[in-house]
Design an enzyme around this catalytic site. Structure first.
Site, mmCIF file in Angstrom:
data_model
loop_
_atom_site.group_PDB
_atom_site.id
_atom_site.type_symbol
_atom_site.label_atom_id
_atom_site.label_comp_id
_atom_site.label_asym_id
_atom_site.label_seq_id
_atom_site.Cartn_x
_atom_site.Cartn_y
_atom_site.Cartn_z
ATOM 1 N N SER A 50 -12.320 -9.015 -2.224
ATOM 2 C CA SER A 50 -13.532 -8.574 -1.513
ATOM 3 C C SER A 50 -14.399 -9.753 -1.107
ATOM 4 C CB SER A 50 -14.371 -7.572 -2.325
ATOM 5 O OG SER A 50 -13.640 -6.369 -2.508
ATOM 6 N N HIS A 109 -13.413 -2.818 -2.591
ATOM 7 C CA HIS A 109 -12.686 -2.353 -1.415
ATOM 8 C C HIS A 109 -13.250 -2.997 -0.140
ATOM 9 C CE1 HIS A 109 -9.689 1.045 -0.742
ATOM 10 N NE2 HIS A 109 -9.906 0.651 0.491
ATOM 11 N N THR A 141 -5.401 2.530 -7.339
ATOM 12 C CA THR A 141 -6.720 2.372 -6.717
ATOM 13 C C THR A 141 -7.606 3.569 -7.062
ATOM 14 O OG1 THR A 141 -5.741 1.079 -4.942
ATOM 15 C CG2 THR A 141 -7.921 2.009 -4.521
ATOM 16 N N LYS A 171 -7.473 -0.774 -9.864
ATOM 17 C CA LYS A 171 -8.210 -1.440 -8.773
ATOM 18 C C LYS A 171 -9.491 -0.687 -8.454
ATOM 19 C CE LYS A 171 -7.613 -3.175 -4.024
ATOM 20 N NZ LYS A 171 -8.150 -2.330 -2.967
ATOM 21 N N TYR A 184 -2.040 5.364 -4.443
ATOM 22 C CA TYR A 184 -3.158 6.303 -4.344
ATOM 23 C C TYR A 184 -2.647 7.569 -5.018
ATOM 24 C CZ TYR A 184 -6.083 3.726 -0.994
ATOM 25 O OH TYR A 184 -6.909 2.823 -0.390
ATOM 26 N N SER A 189 0.823 -1.217 0.000
ATOM 27 C CA SER A 189 0.000 0.000 0.000
ATOM 28 C C SER A 189 0.853 1.261 0.000
ATOM 29 C CB SER A 189 -0.889 0.003 1.246
ATOM 30 O OG SER A 189 -1.518 1.265 1.402
HETATM 31 C C1 LIG Z 1 -7.703 -2.069 7.050
HETATM 32 C C2 LIG Z 1 -7.734 -2.010 5.561
HETATM 33 C C3 LIG Z 1 -6.925 -1.095 4.882
HETATM 34 C C4 LIG Z 1 -6.950 -1.057 3.491
HETATM 35 N N1 LIG Z 1 -6.095 -0.203 2.833
HETATM 36 C C5 LIG Z 1 -6.054 -0.226 1.484
HETATM 37 C C6 LIG Z 1 -5.091 0.530 0.785
HETATM 38 O O1 LIG Z 1 -4.238 1.187 1.373
HETATM 39 N N2 LIG Z 1 -5.126 0.526 -0.571
HETATM 40 C C7 LIG Z 1 -6.055 -0.213 -1.275
HETATM 41 O O2 LIG Z 1 -6.068 -0.192 -2.514
HETATM 42 N N3 LIG Z 1 -6.958 -0.976 -0.618
HETATM 43 C C8 LIG Z 1 -6.969 -1.011 0.722
HETATM 44 N N4 LIG Z 1 -7.851 -1.828 1.372
HETATM 45 C C9 LIG Z 1 -8.769 -2.687 0.594
HETATM 46 C C10 LIG Z 1 -8.148 -4.075 0.314
HETATM 47 O O3 LIG Z 1 -7.114 -3.990 -0.630
HETATM 48 C C11 LIG Z 1 -9.200 -5.042 -0.248
HETATM 49 O O4 LIG Z 1 -9.811 -4.474 -1.381
HETATM 50 C C12 LIG Z 1 -10.278 -5.413 0.780
HETATM 51 O O5 LIG Z 1 -9.704 -5.660 2.044
HETATM 52 C C13 LIG Z 1 -11.043 -6.646 0.325
HETATM 53 O O6 LIG Z 1 -12.088 -6.944 1.202
HETATM 54 P P1 LIG Z 1 -12.007 -8.114 2.310
HETATM 55 O O7 LIG Z 1 -10.814 -7.802 3.146
HETATM 56 O O8 LIG Z 1 -13.277 -7.976 3.075
HETATM 57 O O9 LIG Z 1 -11.888 -9.410 1.588
HETATM 58 C C14 LIG Z 1 -7.831 -1.909 2.766
HETATM 59 C C15 LIG Z 1 -8.614 -2.831 3.458
HETATM 60 C C16 LIG Z 1 -8.574 -2.910 4.836
HETATM 61 C C17 LIG Z 1 -9.410 -3.950 5.540
HETATM 62 O O1 LIG Z 2 -9.052 2.183 4.869
HETATM 63 C C1 LIG Z 2 -8.982 1.989 3.665
HETATM 64 O O2 LIG Z 2 -9.546 1.033 3.134
HETATM 65 C C2 LIG Z 2 -8.242 2.914 2.831
HETATM 66 O O3 LIG Z 2 -7.667 2.437 1.888
HETATM 67 C C3 LIG Z 2 -8.214 4.369 3.119
HETATM 68 C C4 LIG Z 2 -7.149 5.141 2.662
HETATM 69 C C5 LIG Z 2 -7.120 6.507 2.931
HETATM 70 C C6 LIG Z 2 -8.139 7.137 3.601
HETATM 71 C C7 LIG Z 2 -9.175 6.376 4.066
HETATM 72 C C8 LIG Z 2 -9.220 5.006 3.800
#
Ligand SMILES: Cc1cc2nc3c(=O)[nH]c(=O)nc-3n(C[C@H](O)[C@H](O)[C@H](O)COP(=O)(O)O)c2cc1C
Ligand SMILES: O=C(O)C(=O)c1ccccc1
Length: 385
Positions: free
Chosen positions: A315, A284, A178, A260, A152, A128
């Site tokens: 997801s 997401h 993303t 994404k 991002y 990330s």
């Molecule tokens: C705590 C957390 C932080 C996340 N941060 C990012 C991120 O920095 N960038 C991103 O593209 N997706 C982020 N995601 C989304 C994940 O890449 C993914 O799409 C998502 O967790 C899938 O859903 P699931 O965990 O319920 O299977 C985040 C998800 C979680 C749970």
């Molecule tokens: O928490 C997240 O899923 C995430 O990717 C995010 C990133 C920046 C701001 C808020 C949420």
């Protein structure tokens, strides 16, 4: 005799035969429960929570249960292969670590622990933008296993370019951009705690270590941590982006680029027509928009529109069988999100590796039971219940 991922099962039973029980839970739900008891409540809310009343988040998970795999007998599936090829990399399994931006808030070394598991298992990590360790260190910790950098794209284009060039120089094999987080979704759990980890200065290492970011910070006059957080908040998202910007995305790098957050066939075609190399079908995890369509229900349309281009998916994947369901619908590779974060919270790096090995073992044994020796044979084996 070759090894199968399912052999992880045998080791656990053999331990039991000499009185040694597994020290970590054996399924996602139990791991989640254990992790919850070990997590700071605000971090837990951030990881476990989603948008609105979390309907979409629950629906993502529930939708898998409507997809059944047809068993086929006497296929001779003694050896199974789960290998895939992704952008020229031969990978031993189709699972990868979805980008998670607060690993460093779950445990201080969360990003590096995930990268170490990636190195151990040969399973790519999508690192990330929001990490506690800079992207260069994360890449080094992943060793020989290829990895991707998740961008991002910030409002400042030079900062975006700087991050991508750093990722290239560090040895990442591709960029995941993303598209669904220009703004932060409405998340009642985080709002109730009035908590967003980044606003307390966590997981901003890629910004704080960036020459362009530091230049912008210096221009602001104050370089104290609060000023850095404010600058980050002002630059993080860029909701003005449109399809017109695809040309700019393409100009950033010659590495493969994957978008994404794509769920529709129309957007899939548009991305590929615009020179993108792959699609990452995801909502997401229901964290951004409530009231959506379960991501797994969007996958077939995306796969069809992708016309053979790689389709990554995440997801709602909570088991090895869920991963098989996504692969049977045509995903090239399957991202694991929350389950490995709970593994990290419950058991550190060993917890992450255990979660991934368990998912792989379940997938492999299910292929063995059902008579599918490889992933190609799985295609078309699903029945909607
Ligand atoms: C705590 C957390 C932080 C996340 N941060 C990012 C991120 O920095 N960038 C991103 O593209 N997706 C982020 N995601 C989304 C994940 O890449 C993914 O799409 C998502 O967790 C899938 O859903 P699931 O965990 O319920 O299977 C985040 C998800 C979680 C749970
Ligand atoms: O928490 C997240 O899923 C995430 O990717 C995010 C990133 C920046 C701001 C808020 C949420």
């Amino acid at each position: 005799m070759g090894m199968n991922y399912g052999d992880y099962q045998l080791g656990i039973y053999m331990n039991g035969a000499r009185g040694v029980l597994p020290d970590l839970p054996m399924d996602s739900a139990a791991m989640e429960e254990l992790a919850k008891s070990r997590m700071d409540p605000r971090i837990l809310g951030y990881v476990a929570g989603g948008a609105g009343n979390e309907y979409t988040q629950r629906a993502n998970v529930a939708a898998f249960e409507r997809l059944g795999i047809m068993p086929r007998m006497l296929v001779g599936a003694a050896q199974r292969s789960m290998g895939i090829n992704l952008f020229g990399h031969a990978l031993p399994s189709p699972l990868f670590f979805a980008p998670v931006g607060v690993l460093g808030a779950v445990t201080d070394d969360g990003d590096l622990a995930t990268a170490a598991s990636s190195a151990e298992l040969g399973m790519p990590m999508v690192a990330s933008t929001l990490s506690q360790a800079p992207l260069e260190q994360v890449r080094t910790a992943a060793g020989e296993t290829p990895g991707f950098f998740q961008l991002y794209p910030p409002a400042d284009r030079e900062l975006a370019e700087s991050l991508v060039h750093r990722a290239e120089a560090a040895g990442y094999s591709g960029i995941v951009i993303t598209l669904d987080t220009w703004v932060n979704g409405w998340r009642p759990r985080d709002l109730s705690a009035a908590y967003l980890p980044m606003l307390t200065g966590q997981c901003l290492a890629n910004y704080l270590s960036d020459d362009r970011f530091r230049k912008l910070l210096a221009e602001q006059g104050s370089t104290d941590p609060a000023a850095a957080v404010m600058l980050w908040a002002s630059l993080f998202g860029n909701p003005t982006m449109t399809w017109e910007d695809l040309e700019w995305f393409r100009s950033l790098t010659s590495l493969p680029i994957v978008l994404k957050g794509i769920c529709s066939p129309e957007d899939t075609r548009r991305a590929l027509d615009g020179g993108m190399d792959g699609i990452y079908c995801s909502n997401h995890g229901g964290r951004q928009a409530n009231g959506g369509i379960p991501a797994i229900d969007c996958l077939p349309g995306v796969v069809e529109a992708a016309g053979g281009a790689p389709v990554l998916f995440d997801s709602g994947v909570r088991s090895g069988v869920d991963a098989l369901r996504a692969l049977a619908l045509g995903a090239t590779a399957v991202g694991i999100g929350r389950p490995y974060v709970y593994g990290l919270a419950a058991g550190g790096q060993a917890g992450i590796t255990h979660v991934m090995r368990s998912l792989l073992a379940e997938a492999d044994l299910t292929m063995a039971v059902n008579g599918y020796p490889d992933l190609d044979s799985l295609r078309g084996s699903l029945h909607r219940l």
